[in-house]
Design an enzyme around this catalytic site. Structure first.
Site, PDB file in Angstrom:
ATOM      1  N   ASP A 223      -9.240   3.570  -1.788  1.00 26.42           N
ATOM      2  CA  ASP A 223     -10.066   4.063  -0.691  1.00 26.42           C
ATOM      3  C   ASP A 223     -11.381   4.630  -1.217  1.00 26.42           C
ATOM      4  O   ASP A 223     -11.548   5.840  -1.396  1.00 26.42           O
ATOM      5  CB  ASP A 223      -9.306   5.141   0.098  1.00 26.42           C
ATOM      6  CG  ASP A 223      -8.095   4.575   0.814  1.00 26.42           C
ATOM      7  OD1 ASP A 223      -7.963   3.346   0.875  1.00 26.42           O
ATOM      8  OD2 ASP A 223      -7.273   5.369   1.294  1.00 26.42           O
TER       9      ASP A 223
ATOM     10  N   ASP B 285       0.848  -1.193   0.000  1.00 25.21           N
ATOM     11  CA  ASP B 285       0.000   0.000   0.000  1.00 25.21           C
ATOM     12  C   ASP B 285       0.886   1.246   0.000  1.00 25.21           C
ATOM     13  O   ASP B 285       2.117   1.164   0.139  1.00 25.21           O
ATOM     14  CB  ASP B 285      -0.881  -0.046   1.253  1.00 25.21           C
ATOM     15  CG  ASP B 285      -2.025   0.953   1.209  1.00 25.21           C
ATOM     16  OD1 ASP B 285      -2.327   1.476   0.127  1.00 25.21           O
ATOM     17  OD2 ASP B 285      -2.618   1.216   2.280  1.00 25.21           O
TER      18      ASP B 285
ATOM     19  N   GLU C 219       2.555   5.127  -4.076  1.00 23.91           N
ATOM     20  CA  GLU C 219       2.470   6.072  -5.202  1.00 23.91           C
ATOM     21  C   GLU C 219       3.749   6.918  -5.411  1.00 23.91           C
ATOM     22  O   GLU C 219       3.885   7.394  -6.546  1.00 23.91           O
ATOM     23  CB  GLU C 219       1.280   7.026  -4.989  1.00 23.91           C
ATOM     24  CG  GLU C 219      -0.059   6.354  -5.108  1.00 23.91           C
ATOM     25  CD  GLU C 219      -0.396   5.486  -3.895  1.00 23.91           C
ATOM     26  OE1 GLU C 219      -1.057   4.444  -4.070  1.00 23.91           O
ATOM     27  OE2 GLU C 219       0.024   5.843  -2.790  1.00 23.91           O
TER      28      GLU C 219
END
Length: 974
Positions: A632, A535, A538
């Site tokens: 999300d 996770d 980015e």
């Protein structure tokens, strides 16, 4: 826009400004009323191609609901094309521009018209000065045309460009444009292996013509390819067309812009015929791309509940489907940030670095496009069989006892549960590869995981890339010793995420992948996790790095976060430096792919089994290593609907293992929403319930109605596991998505181009969910053919040309129909995939109108690294069914490959044949297996019933070995 037409436009606008509709008195009345806007400032760039207007609320402020300030941009990305946009959502944009006084808009347009006059027709673009090549390759030299620079404020133009075009295969054309004199950043070969242009064009370059008068056009084509490339000389542009039909697929304008940190290219599209899909990752209101939309590609930690913003992945690929069903694909292989403007009649790329490296895929079917695309970027990774079971996660599980209670809750409610997940709660101080000693201690967690494994269940944990700066933290110490962290200004870049200050591994450094694999191996000796969830990659960063140099603030600001947010915000800075001197500016969008690759390889090396990796950030080719979830999302009905669009988009991107957080991640769900979501989510390729800390719990057993929906919908999912796993094999070998839009099977049906509230699993299983609160009906579209209900085997729809049908909403499941012509291999439902795999098979045969049907079954152990490879053991069986003129039905199996031993003991115990013409039960019912009659008074049983105007026959009590070929003949007399 020509000078004459521009002058006419200016004259017309001046007349409008002088008219009563634009009078000062009327403007004052609008301002006193508190509505409308005024133009505060207008700026025109030196190149004369862009205008920016600062528009403010007029008078006492805008009307209720209006925003106070607007940035309005106008640009000419192509000759004759005007684009207006504002960095706000579409609804605000429409409302605000409608509220703008006509005088303000006309002032803007007047300035724009003057801008076009000043620009002229020959200020930019390139001319072709030489062309050479033969066979399937062509090279050309381009030189900057004219004296006036285009978009001068974005930097000087590159004077000389090199173009190389090659038909790399009969269905794939590559067109690459770069600086002729200086090397530039490109996606490295070790990340996406592909033919090197230097090799392809070596001969052509050596023979390059020095003629001062190159031909006006030059065509590249081969007899075996449907793609034709044409280069036009002065001014330079190129077209890609289809040989068989003459249809122009890509048609660039002569206004190519090529600077060091800004590239712009526009292609015309037939607005009335082109339907585009892809260009992500963004949460979109529709699967088919909407006109006048901007797609920003810059990986960012922006919640997926935000519509029309750049999210976690970068995929500059689109598929274009045109009547009567021909599809092609376009990839710009570039990892730099970019805006892609889709205007309906054009698509414009505005890229802040790298090269223009286009790939065109001929199709002509949608399935052929993804086959050709994934042949280049990499086939999807095979997922382990267990990953197709149901997953449960929550950010906010308190301790191991909480996990135990969840597992027990599923078992008590008799809802299948395959995998328990744990978010960052398990970590000590949110540090990777550690355990919280109070709540998730080794003494408690290890026995819990061992019991999961004993029950045939699995365990997955989360990892974030940030490594806590803590001298007492062994992972940090080893990382420092190996010097594997991302650099900036000569030292490790300091970021901040959940554990506080962190350094980020630089996965472009080979030592970083080795470091990562070693840490995973050490940790798995403590907790033998079955998969890993990566996770925040980015990369997400809670600090906003201060700009260090020009890379941190490029001259063109992409529409980051929808508000032109600086590219450094909430991420690693563009001026950070990777291994080999690569800037983060160039490599930013690659981090998720690189971490996925490292994690996949680490798990494979440590376990020897097929890895399961789930990554939030993705790039072109990520499907080779990882599954993906939509991020999300929110517990809302809109997020429920939009999840279908993102799922279908990732199927195009070569990431077939995709799903959304069921019941929504953020915010409080409701019983109705969660029930409808489990009904839809049960048919995502990746099905996981996941929620955020501080929100209401949403395990499906907490409500009786949701538990009932979970049992029914997941029950059918587990029955469909052999079919879905066979689709995984198809995805791995051809790139075909598991979840598909309807036009994949029915490209000739134009109505399917806009269907995004339903989807197909494979070629013929149609899922039609309830997507609105309080809905009592489902509006479903059925393409031409027969459609049978998979729950009760009745004929639901029989249509010759496609039909919209309103169905009563089922309380506990979506509608699931199977198309005539399909054969589905099913097994029985169970609490785990391991249990389900031991049950007998059923074949569901849905006859088409011609009495035919076909289907496949792929079997292996579900965990070997290879799936259907030369070194793996597997079975592949093809089924076919035909109705003969004498009324007999013959079902045959063909064993294409059989090295998987259990296939010799697994049996097909039941066959259901739907779509028989007679609605009356037969007087005589005879069954033959391999030519021998089977007596009905033995184990074999038969039954016949009429459902929906056609008959359905069941033959049970069979014992047909999956691994051996057979012929089942059913003869009925009336």
């Amino acid at each position: 826009m020509g000078t004459r037409s521009t002058l006419l436009l200016c004259f017309f606008l001046l007349l409008c400004l002088a008219s009563r509709s634009c009078s000062q008195e009327q403007q004052q009345q609008q301002q006193l009323a508190g509505g409308g806007y005024r133009v505060a400032a207008v700026k025109v760039d030196q190149g004369g191609r862009q205008l920016r207007a600062d528009v403010a609320a007029a008078g006492g402020g805008a009307s209720t609901g209006d925003i106070q300030r607007l940035d309005v941009y106008a640009s000419w990305p192509a000759a004759g094309l005007l684009a207006l946009h504002t960095p706000v959502s579409s609804s605000l944009r429409l409302r605000s521009l409608m509220a703008t006084p006509r005088s303000a808009l006309l002032l803007i347009l007047l300035a724009v018209g003057s801008l076009a006059v000043a620009r002229g027709d020959d200020c930019c673009g390139y001319d072709v000065v030489s062309v050479a090549g033969s066979g399937s390759a062509l090279s050309a030299r381009l030189e900057l045309a004219g004296d006036a620079p285009a978009l001068a404020e974005l930097g000087p133009d590159v004077q000389r460009l090199s173009l190389t075009a090659s038909l790399e295969t009969d269905t794939r054309l590559r067109v690459r444009i770069t600086d002729a004199d200086h090397s530039r950043w490109e996606v490295p070969q070790d990340i996406i292996p592909r033919p090197a242009p230097e090799d392809v064009y070596l001969a052509a370059a050596a023979a390059s013509s020095s003629s001062s008068s190159p031909p006006r056009t030059r065509v590249l084509s081969t007899a075996g390819s449907d793609l034709v490339f044409t280069i036009h000389a002065a001014p330079f542009r190129f077209t890609v067309s289809r040989r068989s039909t003459g249809d122009v697929l890509f048609d660039t304008s002569p206004t190519l812009v090529f600077k060091d940190r800004y590239l712009e290219l526009t292609s015309a599209l037939p607005a009335g015929r082109a339907s585009l899909y892809g260009l992500g990752e963004q949460t979109k209101r529709s699967f088919r791309l909407r006109h006048n939309d901007t797609f920003t590609l810059w990986t960012a930690d922006i919640a997926a509940s935000n519509v029309d913003l750049n999210l976690y992945g970068s995929h500059p690929f689109y598929m274009d489907v045109r009547p009567p069903g021909a599809a092609h694909g376009v990839l710009l292989l570039n990892s730099n940030g970019m805006d892609v403007l889709y205007g309906g009649s054009s698509v414009t790329y505005k890229v802040i670095g790298g090269v223009l490296d286009f790939y065109f895929f001929a199709g002509p079917s949608p399935l052929a496009v993804v086959d050709q695309y994934t042949q280049l970027v990499g086939r999807p990774a095979p997922m382990p069989y267990w990953s197709f079971g149901f997953h449960q996660c929550r950010y906010g599980y308190l301790n191991v006892d909480d996990l135990k209670g969840v597992v027990a809750g599923y078992a008590k409610a008799k809802i299948p549960l395959e995998v328990m997940w744990t978010d960052i709660d398990y970590m000590n101080k949110f540090q990777d590869f550690t355990l919280n000693p109070a709540n998730f201690s080794f003494a408690e967690l290890r026995p819990f995981v061992d019991r999961l494994h004993q029950n045939g269940q699995k365990y997955v944990l989360i990892l974030d890339p940030g490594i806590s700066i803590d001298p007492s933290y062994a992972t940090f110490v080893r990382g420092m010793k190996q010097d594997i962290f991302l650099k900036r200004n000569g030292t490790n870049f300091l970021g901040n995420v959940w554990p506080g200050d962190v350094y980020f591994p630089d996965f472009m450094n080979p030592r970083a992948a080795e470091f990562w694999a070693n840490e995973i191996s050490i940790f798995r000796r403590t907790i033998p996790v079955d998969g890993l969830w990566i996770d925040m990659n980015e990369i997400s960063n809670f600090y906003d790095p201060v700009p260090l140099n020009a890379l941190d603030d490029p001259p063109y600001r992409i529409n980051n976060s929808g508000v032109h947010r600086p590219i450094n915000n909430k991420t690693t800075p563009a001026s950070a430096v990777h291994y080999g001197g690569v800037s983060e500016y160039d490599a930013h969008n690659l981090f998720g792919l690189l971490e996925s690759r490292a994690t996949n390889h680490a798990l494979l090396r440590d376990t020897g089994r097929r890895p399961f990796v789930l990554s939030r950030s993705t790039f072109v080719g990520s499907g080779r290593y990882t599954a993906h979830w939509t991020g999300d999302n929110a517990a809302s009905w809109t997020d429920l609907r939009y999840s279908i669009n993102t799922m279908l988009s990732f199927g195009l991107f070569g990431v077939p293992m995709i799903g959304a957080d069921i019941c929504g991640f953020g915010g409080d769900t409701t019983e109705e929403l969660c029930g409808r979501w489990i009904q839809l989510g049960a048919f995502y390729p990746f099905a996981r319930d996941h929620s955020a800390i501080g929100t209401v719990r949403r395990e499906p057993y907490l409500w009786a109605s949701v538990a009932a929906s979970a049992r029914k919908s997941l029950g059918l999912r587990y029955r469909l596991l052999p079919y879905m796993y066979t689709l995984m094999h198809e995805a791995h070998t051809t790139g075909a998505p598991i979840a598909r839009p309807l036009f994949f099977s029915y490209p000739e049906d134009v109505t399917t181009y806009g269907v995004d509230r339903q989807f197909l699993l494979g070629r013929g299983v149609l899922v039609s969910p309830v997507l609105e609160q309080g809905a009592t009906t489902v509006d479903a579209y059925f393409p031409a053919g027969r459609w049978f209900c998979l729950y009760n085997h009745s004929l639901a729809v029989d249509t010759r040309s496609g039909e919209r049908v309103t169905l009563p909403a089922l309380p506990d499941s979506p509608y699931v129909h199977v198309a005539g012509g399909s054969i589905l291999p099913l097994q029985q439902s169970a609490m785990t995939t391991a249990q389900a795999r031991r049950t007998p098979f059923h074949l569901v045969v849905a006859l088409a109108e011609d009495g035919m049907a076909a289907g496949d079954l792929f079997l292996d152990d579900g965990e070997s690294p290879e799936m259907g490879g030369a070194r793996s053991e597997f079975s592949l069986v093809k089924f076919s069914c035909a109705t003969w003129s004498d009324g007999k039905i013959r079902l045959r199996s063909q064993v294409v490959h059989n090295s998987y031993a259990p296939s010799r003991t697994l049996v097909i115990s039941k066959v259901v044949i739907m779509g028989l013409q007679s609605t009356e039960p037969p007087k005589n019912f005879a069954v033959y297996v391999n030519g021998a009659a089977v007596q009905a008074n033995r184990a074999v049983s038969t039954s016949y019933r009429s459902r929906g105007g056609l008959g359905s026959a069941d033959v049970g009590g069979l014992s047909l070995l999956v691994g051996e070929e057979f012929e089942l003949k059913v003869a009925m007399s009336y």
